[in-house]
Design a protein around this motif. Structure first.
Motif, PDB file in Angstrom:
ATOM      1  N   TYR A   1      34.347  80.796 -27.496  1.00  0.00           N
ATOM      2  CA  TYR A   1      35.260  80.696 -26.432  1.00  0.00           C
ATOM      3  C   TYR A   1      34.298  80.425 -25.006  1.00  0.00           C
ATOM      4  O   TYR A   1      34.461  79.682 -23.999  1.00  0.00           O
ATOM      5  N   ALA A   2      33.179  81.253 -24.921  1.00  0.00           N
ATOM      6  CA  ALA A   2      32.413  81.285 -23.590  1.00  0.00           C
ATOM      7  C   ALA A   2      31.539  80.169 -23.630  1.00  0.00           C
ATOM      8  O   ALA A   2      31.789  79.402 -22.396  1.00  0.00           O
TER       9      ALA A   2
ATOM     10  N   ALA B   1      39.547  76.645 -17.769  1.00  0.00           N
ATOM     11  CA  ALA B   1      39.083  77.806 -17.910  1.00  0.00           C
ATOM     12  C   ALA B   1      37.442  78.133 -17.744  1.00  0.00           C
ATOM     13  O   ALA B   1      36.796  77.152 -17.442  1.00  0.00           O
ATOM     14  N   ARG B   2      37.104  79.495 -17.666  1.00  0.00           N
ATOM     15  CA  ARG B   2      35.929  80.019 -17.046  1.00  0.00           C
ATOM     16  C   ARG B   2      35.330  80.674 -18.404  1.00  0.00           C
ATOM     17  O   ARG B   2      36.036  80.981 -18.840  1.00  0.00           O
ATOM     18  N   GLU B   3      33.908  80.750 -17.961  1.00  0.00           N
ATOM     19  CA  GLU B   3      33.253  81.396 -19.172  1.00  0.00           C
ATOM     20  C   GLU B   3      33.656  82.783 -19.302  1.00  0.00           C
ATOM     21  O   GLU B   3      33.621  83.405 -20.313  1.00  0.00           O
ATOM     22  N   GLU B   4      33.919  83.384 -18.096  1.00  0.00           N
ATOM     23  CA  GLU B   4      34.436  84.799 -17.848  1.00  0.00           C
ATOM     24  C   GLU B   4      35.975  84.901 -18.439  1.00  0.00           C
ATOM     25  O   GLU B   4      36.444  86.091 -18.721  1.00  0.00           O
ATOM     26  N   ASP B   5      36.639  83.833 -19.054  1.00  0.00           N
ATOM     27  CA  ASP B   5      37.987  83.853 -19.657  1.00  0.00           C
ATOM     28  C   ASP B   5      37.898  84.107 -21.274  1.00  0.00           C
ATOM     29  O   ASP B   5      38.792  84.300 -21.825  1.00  0.00           O
ATOM     30  N   ALA B   6      36.615  84.081 -21.709  1.00  0.00           N
ATOM     31  CA  ALA B   6      36.393  84.163 -23.068  1.00  0.00           C
ATOM     32  C   ALA B   6      37.316  85.355 -23.744  1.00  0.00           C
ATOM     33  O   ALA B   6      37.951  85.153 -24.880  1.00  0.00           O
TER      34      ALA B   6
ATOM     35  N   CYS C   1      46.921  78.674 -23.600  1.00  0.00           N
ATOM     36  CA  CYS C   1      45.760  77.774 -23.515  1.00  0.00           C
ATOM     37  C   CYS C   1      45.726  76.636 -24.394  1.00  0.00           C
ATOM     38  O   CYS C   1      46.442  76.669 -25.472  1.00  0.00           O
TER      39      CYS C   1
ATOM     40  N   LEU D   1      40.854  84.564 -23.820  1.00  0.00           N
ATOM     41  CA  LEU D   1      41.168  83.548 -24.604  1.00  0.00           C
ATOM     42  C   LEU D   1      41.185  84.081 -26.139  1.00  0.00           C
ATOM     43  O   LEU D   1      42.073  83.829 -26.801  1.00  0.00           O
TER      44      LEU D   1
ATOM     45  N   ALA E   1      33.844  77.133 -22.823  1.00  0.00           N
ATOM     46  CA  ALA E   1      35.279  77.325 -21.794  1.00  0.00           C
ATOM     47  C   ALA E   1      35.568  76.176 -21.113  1.00  0.00           C
ATOM     48  O   ALA E   1      36.807  75.939 -20.742  1.00  0.00           O
TER      49      ALA E   1
END
Length: 185
Positions: free
Chosen positions: A62-63, A33-38, A82, A41, A66
């Protein structure tokens, strides 16, 4: 001259052929996952929070964490699933001949309702087991308020909380009556 060391691309994990054929929208992958997936999620977890299966976590968590997560990603679709993997460092021996090795805790494991029973959870679990092996973890732990059938099929078994990382067991809410499962690697 100033140079920057390039960061490697997040790993992606190949899925089994049967799952690929079930998801016609594109090639599904399990990736870090990437921070922008927060936000995605949070959205994926929301139905499980409402049902009481997961604890609510703010988007900022989540951010910030990640990097703990693997996600099932299908191009052009919302995240399909996830799982978080938090690594707990090895512990020194306390009245034992040797200390415990580094262990992992699986958390926030969820699969979108329309994908349950289609191998998404199994794909995520296989990928997180591969990551745990690559990190040389000695055991994986999880807590579940459900039956834990998927975990049991992949070699997890009920475990005593004293074997799990103490900081994690202290964080468990006793009112949830979660069952601890473990798999030694």
């Amino acid at each position: 001259m100033i140079t920057a060391t390039p960061r490697p691309a997040p790993p992606q994990y190949e899925l089994s052929a049967p799952l690929r054929h079930e998801l016609p929208e594109g090639m599904p992958t399990v990736r870090a996952a990437r921070e922008e997936d927060a936000a995605a999620l949070v959205a994926l977890s929301r139905p499980f929070v409402r049902s009481g299966a997961l604890r609510e976590r703010p988007p900022s968590l989540y951010a910030a964490h990640a990097a703990d997560f693997l996600v099932m990603d299908v191009p052009g679709s919302p995240l399909e699933g996830c799982v978080g993997l938090r690594v707990h460092p090895a512990e020194p021996a306390e009245g034992r001949e040797e200390g415990r090795g580094a262990a992992g805790v699986l958390y926030n494991f969820c699969v979108a309702g329309h994908r349950q029973g289609r191998g998404v959870g199994a794909g995520l679990l296989r990928a997180v087991l591969a990551v745990a092996h690559a990190k040389s973890l000695t055991a994986l732990f999880t807590a579940t308020t459900g039956g834990g059938d998927l975990f049991l099929r992949y070699g997890f078994a009920p475990a005593d909380a004293r074997l799990a990382p103490p900081s994690w067991t202290r964080s468990l809410d006793p009112r949830r009556n979660a069952r601890i499962l473990a798999r030694h690697l």
